[in-house]
Scaffold this motif. Structure first.
Motif: not given
Lengths: 333, 287
Positions: B135-161
């Motif tokens: 949701a957060f990354m989607g909103i940021i992408y909508w307004f700025t056009g930035y989507w992390p190329t390794q977004a799911f790796a980042a989410i994976g690390m958050l899941e690990m946390s």
């Protein structure tokens, strides 16, 4: 009081004739076998060298003051607490035997259930834990809600239940699996007198259906009425065990009321009894101790022989409560 | 399959509890406010850029990177808070409330109860982490056009946390009362974050501080997992191309290197072994 406050003690309709026959066949086989049971919490010994056998089809009462070790034994029988030493077999298996647990129903002392659950959901969840599914589970839940007087409360959250209602829904979950052994820890606590009576009647009905009942209770009247045998525990040790009527080796006391008390009467009655004393509350009444009921006729004959008119002759029975207190007191001295 | 029943029961319980509902409503509210805020901020920034003759597209992208880092750090904090509040009573709370007294005597193993509860919470919090991050990354992408190329790796690390924290709370629940478990979880979580700040605040390479931080990361790897996530959100190369120094992107919130395989392995083991120890302990515990 609403209709649902009363337990339906009508036809239980839960145990088939086949099951009754099955229970009957198993009579004489131990439902619970405890040998040299010991439980220690660090240096505190809660249960010390307790041994007893409860037979199938029997209603077995467990009595003792607070801190006597009753609840610890109940918790050991239900697998909530591990024993330190000794052997415990429930339905001929160790308590950690999963199939055995499928045949046991348990109502804990405090009906602390998940308050966010609705009554129907609560029974369905516990029914599934017993392995029940689908239509039979639905039917069983409906039956039991009616049985414990909670029909119409299916969608009510347990958080809104009174303590008495929680006790009833707790009993319903203990009966979900049509248990061979029902372990009840203070089943009438929190119930009003009417509720206590209905719960007692329900337990008696379950007993007649052949279910083995292990009853841990402070309500000595319930134990006396329901149980075939009673065990008294104090300071973690078993003091006495046996049928309520013969558990306590007490002489029978007869109340004898006559028109006048003479020396001759006292001599004659004293000759056929264990002891005679005047009743301080009534100058025309004697309290006569005899060993058995049969001696009452001898006492009556002695009264007549002394030329005294006999008004009443009746046994004064000590309640289990009095006997229980006496047993505990004598163990302390 | 008693564990499956317990898992379903745990999910149902978590959803029914007011805490979950409150968090869900607040999360939606936060996302709406975040959208309004980012819409306003990016709009004004683009106006200023045009007025100053700068390329608004590139500046918006840079802003998107910075906002992503901060927003995902917020996600990390929310998930951690949610994990602590939602699961802190999962074992000790049930024991204290006496609710296990009717479940444990049923025909299921004690291990199934703990595993079922752990799995239930892991699924709920895992789904929440995924949805909130997207949701957060989607909103940021909508307004700025930035989507992390390794977004799911980042989410994976958050899941690990989240799993690391859940593992710690599961272990604590089998050993100590609920209140003590909560204090331990919060203190260790905060301690791990503070150690990052201390390491950042001390200039130069102080090996003593590095060693202490490494030990804290082993005791509580949540912050290490966040740093791992931040690397995938904000590739250091982007900053370096703009002429930033390494230290300018190496902050308590960001990392210039991915998490080491050894630390990642430790995190995985931590999140699995701690619940296993809890199971062993619970099997022997008097209730």
């Amino acid at each position: 009081m609403s209709k649902q406050e009363y337990i339906n003690t009508g036809d239980i309709g839960t145990i088939s004739t086949m099951r009754q026959e099955h229970h009957a066949e198993r009579r004489g086989v131990p439902a619970v076998q405890v040998e040299h049971l010991r439980k220690a919490y660090g240096h505190l010994v809660a249960v010390n060298d307790v041994s007893f056998v409860m037979q199938r089809g029997e209603a077995f009462g467990f009595l003792g003051p607070n801190g006597a070790g009753k609840s610890t034994i109940v918790k050991i029988l239900t697998g909530l607490v591990a024993l330190t030493d000794g052997v415990v077999q429930v339905l001929e298996h160790p308590i950690n035997h999963l199939d055995t647990r499928r045949r046991i129903g348990y109502l804990p002392e405090l009906p602390n259930f998940h308050r966010w659950l609705r009554a129907q959901e609560f029974l369905q969840f516990h029914g599934r834990l017993y392995g029940l599914r689908g239509a039979p589970l639905q039917e069983r839940c409906k039956e039991l809600l009616e049985l414990v007087g909670l029909a119409g409360c299916e969608r009510q959250k347990l958080g809104t239940f009174s303590k008495g209602m929680l006790q009833r829904i707790g009993l319903a979950q203990a009966l979900l699996n049509q248990p061979e052994l029902l372990i009840l820890d203070e089943p009438t606590s929190g119930l009003d007198p009417l509720g206590q009576r209905d719960m007692r009647n329900l337990i008696l009905r379950l007993k007649t259906e052949g279910i083995s009942i292990f009853l841990n209770s402070h309500q000595l009247g319930d134990v006396e009425l329901i149980c075939d045998r009673v065990a008294i525990i104090h300071h973690g040790q078993l003091l006495k065990i046996g049928p309520p009527a013969t558990l306590f080796d007490e002489p029978l006391v007869l109340e004898v009321r006559v028109n006048a008390i003479s020396a001759d009467l006292l001599r004659r009655v004293g000759a056929v009894s264990l002891a005679v004393q005047r009743d301080e509350a009534d100058p025309l009444r004697l309290l006569v101790e005899v060993q058995s009921d049969e001696q009452a006729a001898d006492v009556a004959a002695a009264v007549h022989a002394s030329g005294t008119r006999l008004f009443t002759l009746q046994p004064r029975r000590r309640t289990l409560e009095q006997l229980f207190l006496r047993t505990i007191e004598s163990s302390q001295t | 399959m008693g564990w499956l029943l317990i898992t379903r029961f745990t999910i149902k319980e978590a959803i029914r509890r007011r805490l979950f509902l409150t968090m869900a409503i607040l999360t939606l509210l936060m996302l709406v406010l975040f959208s309004l805020l980012i819409h306003e901020a990016i709009g004004r920034m683009q106006e200023n850029n045009v007025a100053n003759g700068m390329d608004p597209t590139l500046q918006t992208l840079y802003a998107g990177i910075a906002i992503t880092i901060l927003a995902m750090w917020l996600v990390y904090l929310i998930i951690s808070t949610m994990t602590i509040f939602l699961t802190i009573s999962m074992i000790s709370g049930e024991i204290e409330a006496g609710t296990f007294a009717v479940i444990v005597p049923k025909p299921l193993r004690r291990a199934e109860i703990i595993f079922g509860k752990w799995l239930g919470y892991a699924l709920i919090l895992g789904a929440y982490t995924l949805l909130l991050s997207l949701a957060f990354m989607g909103i940021i992408y909508w307004f700025t056009g930035y989507w992390p190329t390794q977004a799911f790796a980042a989410i994976g690390m958050l899941e690990m946390s989240m799993l690391v924290l859940l593992g710690l709370i599961t272990l604590g629940g089998a050993f100590v009362p609920t209140a003590a478990n909560g204090v331990i979880a919060v203190m260790l979580f905060m301690g791990a974050f503070i150690s990052s700040i201390v390491q950042f605040a001390i200039p130069g390479q102080d090996y003593t501080i590095q060693n202490i931080t490494a030990v804290i990361s082993l005791i509580m790897p949540t912050d290490a997992m966040w740093h791992g996530a931040s690397f995938y959100l904000f590739p250091a190369a982007v900053g370096l191309l703009q002429g930033f120094t390494v230290s300018s992107v190496n902050t308590p919130f960001t990392a210039t290197q991915p998490i080491s395989p050894a630390l990642l392995t430790w995190g995985v083991l931590y999140s699995l072994v701690l619940p296993l120890i809890a199971i062993v302990r619970f099997q022997r515990r008097d209730l």
